[in-house]
Design a protein around this motif. Structure first.
Motif, PDB file in Angstrom:
ATOM      1  N   ASP A 667      -4.144   4.020  -7.501  1.00 45.93           N
ATOM      2  CA  ASP A 667      -4.703   3.364  -6.328  1.00 45.93           C
ATOM      3  C   ASP A 667      -3.979   3.839  -5.062  1.00 45.93           C
ATOM      4  O   ASP A 667      -2.740   3.902  -5.039  1.00 45.93           O
ATOM      5  N   PRO A 668      -4.716   4.177  -3.984  1.00 48.81           N
ATOM      6  CA  PRO A 668      -4.065   4.641  -2.753  1.00 48.81           C
ATOM      7  C   PRO A 668      -3.056   3.647  -2.192  1.00 48.81           C
ATOM      8  O   PRO A 668      -1.996   4.041  -1.698  1.00 48.81           O
ATOM      9  N   GLN A 669      -3.369   2.335  -2.266  1.00 51.80           N
ATOM     10  CA  GLN A 669      -2.434   1.336  -1.755  1.00 51.80           C
ATOM     11  C   GLN A 669      -1.151   1.305  -2.588  1.00 51.80           C
ATOM     12  O   GLN A 669      -0.050   1.099  -2.051  1.00 51.80           O
ATOM     13  N   ASP A 670      -1.281   1.515  -3.895  1.00 49.52           N
ATOM     14  CA  ASP A 670      -0.089   1.575  -4.740  1.00 49.52           C
ATOM     15  C   ASP A 670       0.786   2.757  -4.337  1.00 49.52           C
ATOM     16  O   ASP A 670       2.028   2.662  -4.331  1.00 49.52           O
ATOM     17  N   ARG A 671       0.162   3.887  -3.992  1.00 49.44           N
ATOM     18  CA  ARG A 671       0.952   5.052  -3.590  1.00 49.44           C
ATOM     19  C   ARG A 671       1.674   4.795  -2.268  1.00 49.44           C
ATOM     20  O   ARG A 671       2.818   5.226  -2.079  1.00 49.44           O
ATOM     21  N   VAL A 672       1.019   4.083  -1.359  1.00 47.07           N
ATOM     22  CA  VAL A 672       1.663   3.728  -0.090  1.00 47.07           C
ATOM     23  C   VAL A 672       2.932   2.932  -0.363  1.00 47.07           C
ATOM     24  O   VAL A 672       4.011   3.227   0.175  1.00 47.07           O
ATOM     25  N   VAL A 673       2.796   1.884  -1.174  1.00 43.23           N
ATOM     26  CA  VAL A 673       3.938   1.007  -1.466  1.00 43.23           C
ATOM     27  C   VAL A 673       5.027   1.777  -2.210  1.00 43.23           C
ATOM     28  O   VAL A 673       6.223   1.660  -1.889  1.00 43.23           O
ATOM     29  N   ALA A 674       4.638   2.570  -3.203  1.00 40.98           N
ATOM     30  CA  ALA A 674       5.619   3.276  -4.025  1.00 40.98           C
ATOM     31  C   ALA A 674       6.448   4.250  -3.192  1.00 40.98           C
ATOM     32  O   ALA A 674       7.681   4.297  -3.307  1.00 40.98           O
ATOM     33  N   ASP A 696       7.566   9.375   5.313  1.00 37.09           N
ATOM     34  CA  ASP A 696       6.495  10.082   6.033  1.00 37.09           C
ATOM     35  C   ASP A 696       5.221  10.127   5.181  1.00 37.09           C
ATOM     36  O   ASP A 696       4.111   9.969   5.695  1.00 37.09           O
ATOM     37  N   THR A 697       5.390  10.329   3.868  1.00 38.84           N
ATOM     38  CA  THR A 697       4.230  10.325   2.960  1.00 38.84           C
ATOM     39  C   THR A 697       3.567   8.960   2.957  1.00 38.84           C
ATOM     40  O   THR A 697       2.329   8.847   2.998  1.00 38.84           O
ATOM     41  N   SER A 698       4.372   7.916   2.908  1.00 43.95           N
ATOM     42  CA  SER A 698       3.831   6.550   2.900  1.00 43.95           C
ATOM     43  C   SER A 698       3.047   6.269   4.175  1.00 43.95           C
ATOM     44  O   SER A 698       1.948   5.697   4.135  1.00 43.95           O
ATOM     45  N   LEU A 699       3.594   6.685   5.320  1.00 43.33           N
ATOM     46  CA  LEU A 699       2.903   6.449   6.589  1.00 43.33           C
ATOM     47  C   LEU A 699       1.582   7.218   6.653  1.00 43.33           C
ATOM     48  O   LEU A 699       0.545   6.671   7.084  1.00 43.33           O
ATOM     49  N   ALA A 700       1.598   8.475   6.190  1.00 36.81           N
ATOM     50  CA  ALA A 700       0.364   9.272   6.210  1.00 36.81           C
ATOM     51  C   ALA A 700      -0.707   8.638   5.317  1.00 36.81           C
ATOM     52  O   ALA A 700      -1.888   8.555   5.712  1.00 36.81           O
ATOM     53  N   LEU A 701      -0.322   8.179   4.143  1.00 37.86           N
ATOM     54  CA  LEU A 701      -1.281   7.531   3.248  1.00 37.86           C
ATOM     55  C   LEU A 701      -1.789   6.216   3.838  1.00 37.86           C
ATOM     56  O   LEU A 701      -2.972   5.874   3.712  1.00 37.86           O
ATOM     57  N   ALA A 702      -0.887   5.474   4.505  1.00 33.90           N
ATOM     58  CA  ALA A 702      -1.292   4.214   5.129  1.00 33.90           C
ATOM     59  C   ALA A 702      -2.272   4.461   6.266  1.00 33.90           C
ATOM     60  O   ALA A 702      -3.228   3.692   6.467  1.00 33.90           O
ATOM     61  N   ALA A 708      -3.846  -2.967   7.744  1.00 30.52           N
ATOM     62  CA  ALA A 708      -2.788  -3.405   8.655  1.00 30.52           C
ATOM     63  C   ALA A 708      -1.414  -3.508   7.990  1.00 30.52           C
ATOM     64  O   ALA A 708      -0.423  -2.956   8.486  1.00 30.52           O
ATOM     65  N   LEU A 709      -1.325  -4.242   6.882  1.00 27.10           N
ATOM     66  CA  LEU A 709      -0.008  -4.503   6.298  1.00 27.10           C
ATOM     67  C   LEU A 709       0.697  -3.239   5.840  1.00 27.10           C
ATOM     68  O   LEU A 709       1.892  -3.054   6.156  1.00 27.10           O
ATOM     69  N   PRO A 710       0.047  -2.323   5.106  1.00 24.58           N
ATOM     70  CA  PRO A 710       0.744  -1.083   4.727  1.00 24.58           C
ATOM     71  C   PRO A 710       1.206  -0.272   5.932  1.00 24.58           C
ATOM     72  O   PRO A 710       2.311   0.293   5.911  1.00 24.58           O
ATOM     73  N   LEU A 711       0.387  -0.220   6.987  1.00 22.64           N
ATOM     74  CA  LEU A 711       0.804   0.498   8.202  1.00 22.64           C
ATOM     75  C   LEU A 711       2.024  -0.155   8.832  1.00 22.64           C
ATOM     76  O   LEU A 711       2.980   0.520   9.239  1.00 22.64           O
TER      77      LEU A 711
END
Length: 884
Positions: A667-674, A696-702, A708-711
């Motif tokens: 899941d894309p959101q899981d990758r953001v958090v991970a 930087d990877t997390s921010l790009a995916l977010a 809102a919350l992941p960003l």
């Protein structure tokens, strides 16, 4: 005089003569025996005996019926040496007091608490009813509880608090108003070096006593609390040894060789599986505890585990560093540096390091401590060339020792009754301790079968003399023992063979088998009685790896069972995670697999104890989820363990579990958090470049997802990273970018902390007006939310800004207010930071003595926490003051 008689009250009411069960008749007849046995050799008046059996309203013919019961019992005990005698005022059971397990328990309680408690086999007086039985059952249960607490006190006096912590935490949860248990909990936490948690627990128990009973804590709890408050620098003494073997026999020559071998730095016990290497090592270690006052370290390297790869030495070293009290922030990122630090920490200490199940010398060499005052004891199936020149080679037990070991299991009476058959059994077992234990346990389950018949059964299965080859012998012995199990026990046995991790608790085992906790405990106890598992304090079951290999070959329905086990860990960890950090955003979970048992703790202390107990299992459970493609569970296990890892500082576990989560995340959101949490954790161990990549990877995916919350969280974590690198302009940009996203979430706590981040960074880049505006807004929101720790953060920020703008008196007042709030929360880490900040306005007002005092307090805390770089900066501040 007949054979030895055993009358059991501490479980099901029963009796045996020479291992043969006596038929005691119906429940009331057994109640007559119990009513006399509790007062063995003392007369019980007739009226009292009738009341014990029938209560306040006995039937009209109670006396006649009683005489009938007594007559039948006399027949049952004929020629045994036990007499049910009539006296002028009543009746008396005449027997050697040691024949009644209750009397043996009371005698042993003050001498050997572990042996006393081993006499219990469930709820006392099982199988009989009535008011007297219920009252006596309650009274005996209280005796058992008191004996358990006596044993805990004795083990605490030996410094075994860390080993007992999970058990005592569970007791404290189940008995929240018991001051004795609370005192033991405080001692165990203190011995584990967790002083702040011990102080927190005192406040919890005091609040309960005041609210529910209207009383203050007693003198013992107050005394312990006072000692904890004075513990400015608790000494970490690791005590990781498992319990000493309960039934150790023989091996006198091997023990003497070991005494000689340990005079050098490294000694090794080598031999085939099932020879009792760990048994010998632990016996020797406990017998020599006095020689190692600075503690004992223990690790199972799993060199011969059938379903796990051997442990990397670096993992063991990190575990040792944590056990020695090292703060996670001080653990070096480089493995060679970690090994060097371990050698340095142990160079002048007298520590025993027990390394169990080493595959080869290369697995052990990095674990050798520094200096020549420590000792290392290694067990292995290999002779470890290059590490030791003359290992203690463990062979089979001599016949006399083998006979003694078998006698401890089945009783000397039964063994001596058939000397030739007993010798044949010993010959068949080939002196192999594991085989002898399993055969002995099975013999106990066949009281009506002769030893000769048992030996014939083994021979019919193809077992000749074993020749000490466990690879050939044990499958036959295990097959014979396995046949005697019930279907439920066979299922549990087979599933334990494939369960991930070194051990398993009863609730996880219940989920694995798809049954209830009580049935799982009963199955595990039966397997323990069969010597197929061992059960440690906290009711955690463990299998010898040779037994585990055999059990794994019997598996059936393993896919569904493992899914239940994984879901047990996911959902229980999620519930306990909410207790540790209730303000974290909720995690959505789907329903667990059917028949999964979820067992949340009752409070935060219980939740932490559960996570502590499962620490060695959690990563193995995550690996099992990954192997089966349950990728959502892989990510969830990392998420629900995050707060615990941060609180305990287990960053090695954190990094490993989040790397697994990154590998599995669909899941894309899981990758953001991970990626975000992986980056944050890498930043905590100063691996800044790697941290930057993940963030930087997390921010790009977010940004791709646009939620809102992941960003917000990605920008917030980057704020923290750039502050850590003293790049405050870049931190300020991310802090400002995070706020509108946090505002979209509507989460007031996160919004407040975002305001504080902007306030801090703005002030650091020189915009103190904007800094004050945002920090004040943060303070207002956090005060309304009742978040005292967050409030302290905002107050401290305002103190820094006051100092920057020249209002030094206001800065002092604000920093001191922040200190009060942090100390209420037992947050020593941040308290040290505030003390550093407090010194500057004191110095600006030429209050040199006050500045020196707070910086010295900060320096003591930083040194205790292992924060060397910050400690060096404070030393420079103090040196500059003295230079002036």
């Amino acid at each position: 005089m007949g054979s030895a008689v055993e009358i059991a009250l501490l479980g099901e009411v029963s009796a045996r003569v020479g291992g043969r069960t006596i038929e005691l008749g119906p429940a009331r007849q057994r109640c007559v025996l119990a009513a006399l046995a509790v007062d063995v050799n003392r007369v019980v008046p007739v009226t009292q005996l009738i009341e014990r059996v029938w209560g306040d309203e006995p039937p009209p013919r109670a006396r006649a019926t009683l005489q009938s019961y007594l007559s039948r019992l006399r027949q049952a005990f004929a020629d045994t040496g036990v007499e049910l005698a009539s006296r002028s005022t009543g009746y008396v059971l005449v027997a050697d007091e040691s024949a009644v397990d209750l009397m043996r328990f009371r005698k042993l309680r003050g001498e050997a608490g572990d042996r006393a408690l081993a006499l219990w086999h469930g709820e006392p007086l099982t199988g009989i009813g009535g008011d007297w039985a219920d009252q006596t059952r309650d009274s005996l249960t209280q005796e058992r509880h008191a004996a358990e607490l006596d044993l805990i006190d004795a083990r605490l006096r030996l410094g075994q608090g860390p080993e007992l912590l999970a058990t005592i935490s569970a007791l404290a949860t189940s008995r929240p108003l018991d001051e004795r248990v609370a005192a033991q909990h405080l001692q165990a936490l203190a011995q584990a070096g967790r002083i702040s948690e011990a102080l927190e627990q005192f406040l919890v128990i005091r609040a309960r006593l005041v609210d529910e009973l209207g009383i203050e804590p007693g003198e013992e709890l107050k005394r312990l609390h006072g000692e904890l408050l004075l513990s400015d620098q608790p000494v970490e003494v690791p005590r990781q040894l498992p319990s000493a073997p309960a039934q150790f026999v023989g091996r006198q020559e091997d023990l003497a060789q070991l005494d000689d071998a340990v005079r050098t730095e490294v000694a090794a016990i080598v031999g085939a599986g099932g020879m009792g290497k760990t048994w010998l090592a632990l016996h020797w270690a406990h017998r020599n505890l006095h020689r190692f006052p600075d503690g004992q370290l223990f690790v199972d390297l799993r060199g011969f585990s059938p379903d796990e790869t051997p442990m990397e030495p670096d993992v063991a070293i990190r575990g040792f560093l944590h056990a020695l009290g090292l703060d996670a922030a001080r653990v070096p990122a480089d493995p060679r540096a970690r090994a060097a630090l371990f050698r340095s920490l142990t160079a002048r200490k007298r520590v025993l390091v027990v390394v169990d199940n080493a595959a080869d010398a290369s697995q052990v060499v990095p674990l050798l401590p520094g200096g020549d005052t420590c000792r290392v004891l290694v067990t292995s199936r290999n002779r470890l060339p290059g590490l030791v020149s003359r290992p203690v080679g463990l062979d089979v037990l001599a016949d006399t020792d083998a006979s003694t070991l078998l006698a401890t299991r089945i009783g000397r009476t039964r063994l001596s009754a058939e000397p030739l058959a007993a010798a044949r059994l010993i010959d068949l077992c080939g002196g192999l301790p594991l085989a002898l234990s399993i055969v002995g346990a099975r013999v106990l389950t066949e009281p009506d079968l002769s030893l000769a018949a048992i030996a014939r059964q083994l021979e019919e299965l193809g077992l000749g003399a074993l020749d000490a080859d466990p690879a050939v012998s044990l499958p036959v012995v295990l097959s014979w023992s396995y046949r005697a199990l019930t279907d439920e026990q066979k299922t549990m046995f087979a599933l334990l063979g494939i369960a991930p991790g070194e051990d398993i608790d009863a609730h996880a085992a219940a989920s694995l088998a798809g049954t209830c906790a009580e049935d799982a405990k009963a199955a595990l106890r039966a397997l323990e009685q069969a010597s197929l598992v061992s059960i440690s304090p906290g009711f955690r079951a463990r299998m010898h790896d040779l037994v585990r290999t055999y059990a794994a070959g019997r598996r059936a329905g393993s896919e569904e069972a493992l899914r239940r086990l994984v879901d047990h860990h996911v959902h229980t960890a999620h519930a306990n995670d909410r207790l540790i950090d209730p303000l974290r955003p909720l995690i959505d979970l789907d329903d667990p697999a059917p028949n999964t048992l979820i067992t949340p703790a009752g409070d935060m202390a219980g939740a932490l104890a559960w996570f502590d107990a499962e620490r060695g299992t959690r990563r193995a459970v995550q690996q099992t989820a990954a192997q089966h493609g349950w990728n959502d569970r892989v990510v969830l296990l990392a998420r629900v363990s995050h707060a615990y890892h941060q609180r305990r500082g287990h960053l090695d576990d954190e990094l490993a579990m989040w790397q697994a989560a990154i590998n599995a995340a669909d899941d894309p959101q899981d990758r953001v958090v991970a990626h975000r949490i992986m980056g944050s954790s890498l930043g905590q161990v100063q691996r800044y470049d790697e941290a930057q990549h993940h963030l930087d990877t997390s921010l790009a995916l977010a940004e791709q997802a646009g939620e809102a919350l992941p960003l917000a969280c990605a920008h917030g974590t980057l704020t923290w990273l750039w502050v850590s690198r003293s790049e405050h302009h870049r931190a300020y940009e991310h802090a400002k970018a995070a706020l509108p996203h946090y505002q979209q979430t509507g989460n007031q706590m996160l919004i407040a902390l975002a305001h504080n981040n902007i306030g801090y960074c703005a002030a650091e880049v020189g915009d103190t007006d904007e800094g004050r505006e945002h920090a004040t807004k943060a303070l207002e929101l956090l005060h309304e939310l009742g978040d005292r720790q967050g409030e302290a953060t905002a107050v401290d920020t305002l103190g820094r800004i006051a100092h920057q703008t020249g209002d030094h008196a206001e800065a002092i007042a604000l920093h001191e207010r922040a200190l009060e709030l942090y100390q209420v929360e037992n947050d020593d880490y941040t308290t040290a930071n505030v003390l550093i900040g407090l010194g500057h306005p004191h110095l600006a007002l030429e209050q040199r003595d006050q500045a020196v005092e707070v910086w010295r307090r900060a320096l003591e805390m930083l040194e205790r926490q292992g924060r060397d770089e910050e400690a060096d900066r404070v030393r420079k501040l103090l040196a500059a003051v003295h230079a002036d």
